[in-house]
Design a protein around this motif. Structure first.
Motif, PDB file in Angstrom:
ATOM      1  N   ASP A 108       0.830  -1.208   0.000  1.00 36.19           N
ATOM      2  CA  ASP A 108       0.000   0.000   0.000  1.00 36.19           C
ATOM      3  C   ASP A 108       0.862   1.255   0.000  1.00 36.19           C
ATOM      4  OD1 ASP A 108      -2.317  -1.489   0.028  1.00 36.19           O
ATOM      5  OD2 ASP A 108      -2.416  -1.528   2.217  1.00 36.19           O
ATOM      6  N   ASP A 109       1.914   1.242   0.835  1.00 33.38           N
ATOM      7  CA  ASP A 109       2.833   2.379   0.948  1.00 33.38           C
ATOM      8  C   ASP A 109       4.266   1.896   0.770  1.00 33.38           C
ATOM      9  OD1 ASP A 109       0.803   4.258   1.606  1.00 33.38           O
ATOM     10  OD2 ASP A 109       0.776   3.450   3.650  1.00 33.38           O
ATOM     11  N   LYS A 110       5.150   2.831   0.394  1.00 29.28           N
ATOM     12  CA  LYS A 110       6.551   2.471   0.181  1.00 29.28           C
ATOM     13  C   LYS A 110       7.419   3.691   0.445  1.00 29.28           C
ATOM     14  CE  LYS A 110       9.761   0.806  -3.252  1.00 29.28           C
ATOM     15  NZ  LYS A 110       9.996  -0.115  -4.308  1.00 29.28           N
ATOM     16  N   ALA A 111       8.612   3.430   0.983  1.00 25.28           N
ATOM     17  CA  ALA A 111       9.582   4.495   1.204  1.00 25.28           C
ATOM     18  C   ALA A 111      10.369   4.712  -0.086  1.00 25.28           C
ATOM     19  CB  ALA A 111      10.518   4.138   2.352  1.00 25.28           C
ATOM     20  N   CYS A 112      10.454   5.952  -0.505  1.00 23.80           N
ATOM     21  CA  CYS A 112      11.184   6.291  -1.723  1.00 23.80           C
ATOM     22  C   CYS A 112      12.684   6.223  -1.448  1.00 23.80           C
ATOM     23  CB  CYS A 112      10.783   7.691  -2.189  1.00 23.80           C
ATOM     24  SG  CYS A 112      11.729   8.251  -3.626  1.00 23.80           S
ATOM     25  N   GLY A 113      13.423   5.630  -2.382  1.00 24.79           N
ATOM     26  CA  GLY A 113      14.878   5.554  -2.266  1.00 24.79           C
ATOM     27  C   GLY A 113      15.563   6.864  -2.619  1.00 24.79           C
ATOM     28  N   CYS A 115      13.946  10.467  -2.247  1.00 28.57           N
ATOM     29  CA  CYS A 115      13.623  11.529  -1.275  1.00 28.57           C
ATOM     30  C   CYS A 115      13.396  10.969   0.133  1.00 28.57           C
ATOM     31  CB  CYS A 115      12.407  12.331  -1.739  1.00 28.57           C
ATOM     32  SG  CYS A 115      10.891  11.357  -1.877  1.00 28.57           S
ATOM     33  N   GLU A 116      13.402   9.660   0.278  1.00 28.01           N
ATOM     34  CA  GLU A 116      13.284   8.964   1.560  1.00 28.01           C
ATOM     35  C   GLU A 116      11.998   9.274   2.314  1.00 28.01           C
ATOM     36  OE1 GLU A 116      16.900   9.651   3.729  1.00 28.01           O
ATOM     37  OE2 GLU A 116      18.104   8.669   2.213  1.00 28.01           O
ATOM     38  N   THR A 117      10.924   9.587   1.590  1.00 31.21           N
ATOM     39  CA  THR A 117       9.629   9.789   2.234  1.00 31.21           C
ATOM     40  C   THR A 117       8.729   8.600   1.910  1.00 31.21           C
ATOM     41  OG1 THR A 117       8.800  11.038   0.327  1.00 31.21           O
ATOM     42  CG2 THR A 117       9.751  12.300   2.140  1.00 31.21           C
ATOM     43  N   GLU A 137      12.471   4.449  -6.713  1.00 28.52           N
ATOM     44  CA  GLU A 137      12.226   5.884  -6.545  1.00 28.52           C
ATOM     45  C   GLU A 137      10.786   6.215  -6.936  1.00 28.52           C
ATOM     46  OE1 GLU A 137      14.717   4.920  -8.785  1.00 28.52           O
ATOM     47  OE2 GLU A 137      16.281   4.891  -7.262  1.00 28.52           O
ATOM     48  N   CYS A 138      10.208   7.220  -6.281  1.00 26.92           N
ATOM     49  CA  CYS A 138       8.852   7.656  -6.611  1.00 26.92           C
ATOM     50  C   CYS A 138       8.855   8.333  -7.990  1.00 26.92           C
ATOM     51  CB  CYS A 138       8.319   8.599  -5.534  1.00 26.92           C
ATOM     52  SG  CYS A 138       9.185  10.179  -5.432  1.00 26.92           S
ATOM     53  N   ASP A 140       8.113  11.389  -8.752  1.00 22.94           N
ATOM     54  CA  ASP A 140       8.724  12.720  -8.711  1.00 22.94           C
ATOM     55  C   ASP A 140      10.238  12.619  -8.822  1.00 22.94           C
ATOM     56  OD1 ASP A 140       6.231  13.906  -8.430  1.00 22.94           O
ATOM     57  OD2 ASP A 140       6.326  13.853  -6.232  1.00 22.94           O
ATOM     58  N   CYS A 141      10.842  11.705  -8.037  1.00 27.67           N
ATOM     59  CA  CYS A 141      12.299  11.547  -8.071  1.00 27.67           C
ATOM     60  C   CYS A 141      12.761  11.012  -9.424  1.00 27.67           C
ATOM     61  CB  CYS A 141      12.763  10.624  -6.948  1.00 27.67           C
ATOM     62  SG  CYS A 141      12.566  11.340  -5.301  1.00 27.67           S
ATOM     63  N   THR A 142      11.991  10.082  -9.993  1.00 27.20           N
ATOM     64  CA  THR A 142      12.327   9.546 -11.314  1.00 27.20           C
ATOM     65  C   THR A 142      12.300  10.670 -12.344  1.00 27.20           C
ATOM     66  OG1 THR A 142      11.369   7.409 -10.715  1.00 27.20           O
ATOM     67  CG2 THR A 142      11.692   7.825 -13.052  1.00 27.20           C
ATOM     68  N   TYR A 143      11.297  11.553 -12.274  1.00 25.52           N
ATOM     69  CA  TYR A 143      11.189  12.677 -13.201  1.00 25.52           C
ATOM     70  C   TYR A 143      12.380  13.618 -13.031  1.00 25.52           C
ATOM     71  CZ  TYR A 143       9.457  16.867 -15.476  1.00 25.52           C
ATOM     72  OH  TYR A 143       9.332  17.966 -16.281  1.00 25.52           O
ATOM     73  N   GLU A 144      12.751  13.903 -11.779  1.00 26.07           N
ATOM     74  CA  GLU A 144      13.894  14.783 -11.527  1.00 26.07           C
ATOM     75  C   GLU A 144      15.186  14.181 -12.069  1.00 26.07           C
ATOM     76  OE1 GLU A 144      14.248  16.094  -7.467  1.00 26.07           O
ATOM     77  OE2 GLU A 144      12.092  16.518  -7.354  1.00 26.07           O
ATOM     78  N   GLN A 145      15.374  12.868 -11.870  1.00 23.23           N
ATOM     79  CA  GLN A 145      16.583  12.210 -12.382  1.00 23.23           C
ATOM     80  C   GLN A 145      16.645  12.309 -13.898  1.00 23.23           C
ATOM     81  OE1 GLN A 145      16.326   8.208 -10.932  1.00 23.23           O
ATOM     82  NE2 GLN A 145      17.017   8.736  -8.867  1.00 23.23           N
ATOM     83  N   ARG A 146      15.522  12.116 -14.574  1.00 24.36           N
ATOM     84  CA  ARG A 146      15.495  12.199 -16.036  1.00 24.36           C
ATOM     85  C   ARG A 146      15.759  13.622 -16.501  1.00 24.36           C
ATOM     86  NH1 ARG A 146      10.273   8.355 -17.245  1.00 24.36           N
ATOM     87  NH2 ARG A 146      11.310   6.396 -16.726  1.00 24.36           N
ATOM     88  N   SER A 147      15.198  14.591 -15.801  1.00 18.16           N
ATOM     89  CA  SER A 147      15.410  16.000 -16.169  1.00 18.16           C
ATOM     90  C   SER A 147      16.879  16.368 -16.020  1.00 18.16           C
ATOM     91  CB  SER A 147      14.552  16.920 -15.304  1.00 18.16           C
ATOM     92  OG  SER A 147      13.188  16.666 -15.515  1.00 18.16           O
ATOM     93  N   GLN A 148      17.502  15.938 -14.927  1.00 19.60           N
ATOM     94  CA  GLN A 148      18.916  16.232 -14.695  1.00 19.60           C
ATOM     95  C   GLN A 148      19.780  15.548 -15.747  1.00 19.60           C
ATOM     96  OE1 GLN A 148      19.674  15.033 -10.672  1.00 19.60           O
ATOM     97  NE2 GLN A 148      18.545  16.781  -9.792  1.00 19.60           N
TER      98      GLN A 148
END
Length: 154
Positions: A108-113, A115-117, A137-138, A140-148
Motif C-alpha cells: 500500500d505504501d513504500k519508502a522512496c529511495g 527523497c526517503e519519504t 524511486e517515486c 517525482d524523483c524519477t522525473y527529476e533524475q530524467r530532467s537532470q
C-alpha cells in the motif's frame, strides 16, 4: 486348430478413444473438402475451407476433434473448425495459458529511495523485476533524475 473361427474383418477401433469420430458431421463428406488437393490456389483454398468450417460449426463433436488435432498434432487439413495456421496459433495460446504467471503483491505504501519519504504505491512506477513490483524511486524523483540527465546530456 479345429473349431476356432477367426475374425477376418478390419481390426476394431478402440471405442472410447475414437468414439467421437462416429458422431462427426464430416463422417460422410469428401476428404478433399477438409484436406484439399495438392497445388490448390489461394482463392480455391479459402472457398474450400469456408465450406469445411461451416460443416464443423454444426458438428456435435467439434471440441473433441479440435482437442485431438492439437494433441496429435495434426499438421494438415481442417480439424475442429480450424485450419493449419489457426491450430498452430491455438496450440501456442493454450501453451501460454499453462505457463505459470508470477504474481507480485504490491504494498500500500513504500519508502522512496530518492527523497526517503513514505508515499502511496500509486506514486511509484511499476517494475516487474523488483521484489515488490515497484521502482525504488517515486515518480517525482524519477522525473527529476530524467530532467537532470537531459540537462547534462545537452
Amino acid at each position: 486348430m479345429a473349431g476356432v473361427t477367426r475374425y477376418r474383418g478390419p481390426a476394431p477401433r478402440p471405442r472410447l478413444i475414437w468414439q467421437w469420430q462416429d458422431d462427426a458431421a464430416c463422417r460422410r463428406e469428401d476428404l478433399v473438402l477438409f484436406f484439399g488437393p495438392d497445388g490448390e490456389r489461394q482463392p480455391e483454398r479459402e472457398r474450400r475451407e469456408r465450406k469445411a468450417k461451416a460443416i464443423c460449426a454444426q458438428c456435435p463433436v467439434r471440441n473433441e476433434c479440435l482437442d485431438h488435432a492439437l494433441a496429435a498434432p495434426e499438421k494438415s487439413g481442417t480439424w475442429g473448425g480450424l485450419n493449419e495456421e489457426e491450430r498452430a496459433s491455438e496450440r501456442r495460446r493454450r501453451q501460454r495459458r499453462k505457463t505459470p504467471v508470477h504474481v507480485v503483491e504490491v504494498p500500500d505504501d513504500k519508502a522512496c529511495g530518492g527523497c526517503e519519504t513514505v508515499k502511496p504505491a500509486t506514486d511509484f512506477y511499476r517494475e516487474p523485476r523488483s521484489s515488490d513490483g515497484l521502482r525504488p524511486e517515486c515518480k517525482d524523483c524519477t522525473y527529476e533524475q530524467r530532467s537532470q540527465a537531459e540537462v547534462v546530456a545537452s
